[in-house]
Design a protein around this motif. Structure first.
Motif, PDB file in Angstrom:
ATOM      1  N   GLN A 107      -1.365  -5.912 -10.274  1.00 40.26           N
ATOM      2  CA  GLN A 107      -2.053  -7.090  -9.750  1.00 40.26           C
ATOM      3  C   GLN A 107      -1.002  -8.104  -9.319  1.00 40.26           C
ATOM      4  N   LEU A 108      -1.093  -8.554  -8.073  1.00 36.90           N
ATOM      5  CA  LEU A 108      -0.054  -9.444  -7.543  1.00 36.90           C
ATOM      6  C   LEU A 108      -0.458 -10.904  -7.710  1.00 36.90           C
ATOM      7  N   LEU A 109       0.569 -11.744  -7.816  1.00 29.99           N
ATOM      8  CA  LEU A 109       0.362 -13.158  -8.139  1.00 29.99           C
ATOM      9  C   LEU A 109      -0.094 -13.947  -6.913  1.00 29.99           C
ATOM     10  N   ASN A 110      -1.061 -14.817  -7.150  1.00 29.95           N
ATOM     11  CA  ASN A 110      -1.484 -15.745  -6.103  1.00 29.95           C
ATOM     12  C   ASN A 110      -1.399 -17.136  -6.716  1.00 29.95           C
ATOM     13  N   PHE A 111      -0.245 -17.782  -6.533  1.00 28.32           N
ATOM     14  CA  PHE A 111      -0.007 -19.070  -7.186  1.00 28.32           C
ATOM     15  C   PHE A 111       0.818 -19.929  -6.232  1.00 28.32           C
ATOM     16  N   PRO A 112       0.420 -21.181  -6.030  1.00 30.97           N
ATOM     17  CA  PRO A 112       1.133 -22.016  -5.062  1.00 30.97           C
ATOM     18  C   PRO A 112       2.638 -22.082  -5.347  1.00 30.97           C
ATOM     19  N   GLY A 113       3.440 -21.859  -4.318  1.00 30.89           N
ATOM     20  CA  GLY A 113       4.889 -21.963  -4.470  1.00 30.89           C
ATOM     21  C   GLY A 113       5.538 -20.698  -5.008  1.00 30.89           C
ATOM     22  N   LYS A 114       4.750 -19.654  -5.281  1.00 32.57           N
ATOM     23  CA  LYS A 114       5.313 -18.436  -5.853  1.00 32.57           C
ATOM     24  C   LYS A 114       5.217 -17.265  -4.888  1.00 32.57           C
ATOM     25  N   VAL A 126       0.874 -15.203 -17.004  1.00 33.48           N
ATOM     26  CA  VAL A 126       2.173 -14.564 -17.195  1.00 33.48           C
ATOM     27  C   VAL A 126       2.438 -13.661 -15.999  1.00 33.48           C
ATOM     28  N   ALA A 127       3.623 -13.758 -15.407  1.00 34.96           N
ATOM     29  CA  ALA A 127       3.953 -12.908 -14.256  1.00 34.96           C
ATOM     30  C   ALA A 127       5.420 -12.522 -14.319  1.00 34.96           C
ATOM     31  N   GLU A 128       5.710 -11.261 -13.989  1.00 37.26           N
ATOM     32  CA  GLU A 128       7.111 -10.842 -13.976  1.00 37.26           C
ATOM     33  C   GLU A 128       7.578 -10.559 -12.553  1.00 37.26           C
ATOM     34  N   THR A 129       8.897 -10.492 -12.398  1.00 37.40           N
ATOM     35  CA  THR A 129       9.510 -10.325 -11.092  1.00 37.40           C
ATOM     36  C   THR A 129       9.944  -8.871 -10.926  1.00 37.40           C
ATOM     37  N   PRO A 130       9.461  -8.173  -9.899  1.00 43.26           N
ATOM     38  CA  PRO A 130       9.994  -6.824  -9.676  1.00 43.26           C
ATOM     39  C   PRO A 130      11.519  -6.915  -9.522  1.00 43.26           C
ATOM     40  N   GLU A 131      12.233  -5.936 -10.080  1.00 41.74           N
ATOM     41  CA  GLU A 131      13.701  -6.000 -10.110  1.00 41.74           C
ATOM     42  C   GLU A 131      14.284  -6.222  -8.715  1.00 41.74           C
ATOM     43  N   SER A 132      13.663  -5.627  -7.695  1.00 41.21           N
ATOM     44  CA  SER A 132      14.217  -5.729  -6.338  1.00 41.21           C
ATOM     45  C   SER A 132      14.116  -7.153  -5.781  1.00 41.21           C
ATOM     46  N   LEU A 133      13.306  -8.011  -6.423  1.00 47.93           N
ATOM     47  CA  LEU A 133      13.242  -9.416  -5.983  1.00 47.93           C
ATOM     48  C   LEU A 133      14.286 -10.262  -6.707  1.00 47.93           C
ATOM     49  N   LEU A 134      15.089  -9.621  -7.549  1.00 48.30           N
ATOM     50  CA  LEU A 134      16.151 -10.349  -8.262  1.00 48.30           C
ATOM     51  C   LEU A 134      17.513 -10.047  -7.642  1.00 48.30           C
ATOM     52  N   ASN A 135      17.505  -9.760  -6.349  1.00 49.13           N
ATOM     53  CA  ASN A 135      18.738  -9.363  -5.650  1.00 49.13           C
ATOM     54  C   ASN A 135      19.630 -10.547  -5.279  1.00 49.13           C
ATOM     55  N   ASP A 136      19.082 -11.765  -5.362  1.00 49.64           N
ATOM     56  CA  ASP A 136      19.905 -12.957  -5.072  1.00 49.64           C
ATOM     57  C   ASP A 136      20.805 -13.274  -6.256  1.00 49.64           C
ATOM     58  N   ASP A 137      22.000 -13.806  -5.984  1.00 49.85           N
ATOM     59  CA  ASP A 137      22.892 -14.195  -7.081  1.00 49.85           C
ATOM     60  C   ASP A 137      22.210 -15.240  -7.967  1.00 49.85           C
ATOM     61  N   THR A 138      21.565 -16.195  -7.329  1.00 44.50           N
ATOM     62  CA  THR A 138      20.779 -17.204  -8.052  1.00 44.50           C
ATOM     63  C   THR A 138      19.315 -16.945  -7.745  1.00 44.50           C
ATOM     64  N   THR A 139      18.485 -16.825  -8.750  1.00 43.09           N
ATOM     65  CA  THR A 139      17.076 -16.489  -8.526  1.00 43.09           C
ATOM     66  C   THR A 139      16.343 -17.681  -7.906  1.00 43.09           C
TER      67      THR A 139
END
Ligand SMILES: Nc1nc2c(c(=O)[nH]1)N[C@H]1C(S)=C(S)[C@@H](COP(=O)(O)O)O[C@H]1N2
Ligand SMILES: [Mo]
Length: 454
Positions: free
Chosen positions: A89-96, A109-122
């Motif tokens: 189930q994907l998140l629908n939240f303003p700004g996210k 509660v929502a987690e970040t798929p690992e591939s969306l953590l590819n930036d040095d700073t999240t």
């Protein structure tokens, strides 16, 4: 081999039976443990490619390609005859970012798929969310928000955020915030609670005042033992005065210079969902000690006994227990430093590459609670051989270590990329979540992503 259903359906419904079919395990015989013959053909058909390193692919391990879709909670028994395939189930939240995965709606509660953590700073829009209660309504101007530091102090402080900003020297640090239960979904039998994979983590630039500076200004008495952290979020029940979460840390940890009371995340005022107007960031330990919507730090003369302390909450077994057994509370200690963990942030799990691809560039992150990361290794042959990744220097203590590596592929086919980090003490990530405990803390198995070159 006769398959009644496709292998991936089988894996979803009955991983053990699927493993037995694919890997030729038979009751009463010693299994070969490696993919061969009819199992190999069926597996290849299910994942859409041959398996170049089939000879080293171990049995008893659900192939990563088939393990992507996990139900948020353990399947009810008996399993329905024809379960429909439920994606996350994907998140629908303003700004996210709309690709964050919802693990719970109340509390959110929502987690970040690992591939969306590819930036040095999240980036803030990709940062995971963990609430235990309701999201407080804040109508006040942030500058007028007041919090206190009281208890075992000689000079009780009651500060507005305005005073915090003007009277103390600010610092900005990139630091990892990780949920204490990150990795919980990897326990077997399943552990109770939100089923985090590896995505309850992010590394943001946090701006605030050092907690130690405030504790010094408040003057700790010799009787000071622990902090008790309080926030403004109402309990889910809505009962006034009932805390959603109130944890704390020993004074020694509280005095570490990296702990901050922050008002800005990635150079912008904190978002309400991340604790606006001020929160604690106490890095290296379970995220639950980093109180959002901070209202009070009560300096205690004993170990804090707030909501989320004691019992088996944020606690791990001292002596290993039999998985699934009833816990003996005397056998538990607080989870302090988070365990070593690595993630592959590129390529994404399930990525497909052209058939002539023979080189893959990998990127990821690793961190180890209070400890530095000494090494990250990657494998493309199910762990038969490993090569070291190149580590970037963290910007400061408690930052994560970004890593990169290049791997050569011998041919087209199905591959799993595995990553394994080692902390400064030499402690490595295991293959599976170990030291089972009822609420599933400390689970840090290697990260695995499946890629198809075809
Ligand atoms: N007041 C308050 N602070 C809290 C929580 C909470 O429910 N209420 N959750 C904690 C937990 S369990 C985690 S992992 C982090 C998550 O921070 P985030 O939502 O900003 O990612 O906040 C912590 N601080
Ligand atoms: Mo958490």
């Amino acid at each position: 081999m006769k398959t009644e259903r496709s292998l991936d359906e089988l894996y979803r419904d009955d991983p053990e039976r699927a493993d037995a079919l694919a890997f030729g395990r038979r009751t009463g015989t010693s299994r070969r443990g490696f993919l061969e013959g009819a199992g190999l053909a069926a597996f290849g058909a299910a994942v859409g490619g041959s398996v170049p390193f089939a000879a080293t692919m171990p049995g008893g391990l659900i192939p990563s390609a088939l393990a992507q879709v996990q139900p948020a909670t353990p399947a009810p028994t008996p399993a329905p005859a024809a379960p429909e395939r439920k994606g996350p189930q994907l998140l629908n939240f303003p700004g996210k970012d709309a690709r964050l995965v919802v693990l719970g709606e109340r509390p959110l509660v929502a987690e970040t798929p690992e591939s969306l953590l590819n930036d040095d700073t999240t980036p803030t829009d990709k940062f995971f969310i963990r609430n235990n209660g309701q999201i407080p309504a804040t109508t006040q101007t942030p500058e007028a928000w007041k919090f206190t530091i009281d208890g075992e102090v000689t000079n009780k402080l009651a500060l507005t955020v305005g005073e915090l900003k003007s009277k103390f020297k600010p610092a900005t640090l990139r630091m990892v915030l990780e949920c204490g239960a990150n990795g919980r979904s990897f326990f077997s039998p399943p552990a109770r609670g939100i089923q985090w994979t590896h995505g309850g983590v992010g590394a943001a630039d946090w701006t605030g005042v050092r907690l130690a500076d405030l504790l010094k200004a408040a003057g700790l008495k010799s009787s000071a033992v622990f902090t008790g952290n309080f926030g403004a979020d109402p309990h889910l029940s809505g009962e006034p005065g009932r805390q959603a979460l109130s944890r704390g840390v020993p004074i020694k940890k509280a005095m570490e210079p990296h702990n901050l009371i922050v008002w800005a995340m990635n150079g912008k005022p904190l978002e309400l969902i991340h604790g606006f107007p001020v929160r604690l960031v106490i890095p290296g330990w379970p995220g639950s000690v980093s109180e959002k919507w901070l209202t009070r730090i009560w300096i205690r003369d004993k170990v804090h006994d707030g909501v989320g302390m004691g019992g088996t909450s944020y606690r791990v077994a001292i002596k290993p227990m039999v998985p699934g057994d009833k816990p003996d509370e005397k056998n538990f200690r607080d989870l302090e430093s988070m365990p070593v963990r690595s993630i592959i942030t590129s390529p994404a799990n399930g990525a497909k590459f052209a058939g002539n691809t023979r080189e893959l560039k990998l990127r990821g992150a690793a961190w180890a609670g209070d400890h530095a990361v000494r090494a990250v290794h990657v494998s493309i042959d199910f762990g038969a051989s490993w090569r070291p990744a190149t580590l970037a220097k963290p910007t400061n203590k408690y930052d994560w270590t970004r890593w990169s590596a290049t791997v050569q592929l011998p041919s087209e086919g199905y591959y799993e990329i595995w990553s394994r980090a080692t902390d400064a003490r030499g402690v490595m990530q295991p293959h599976v979540a170990g030291n089972w405990n009822p609420q599933g803390y400390g689970g840090n198995p290697m990260h695995r992503v499946a890629v198809l070159v075809a």
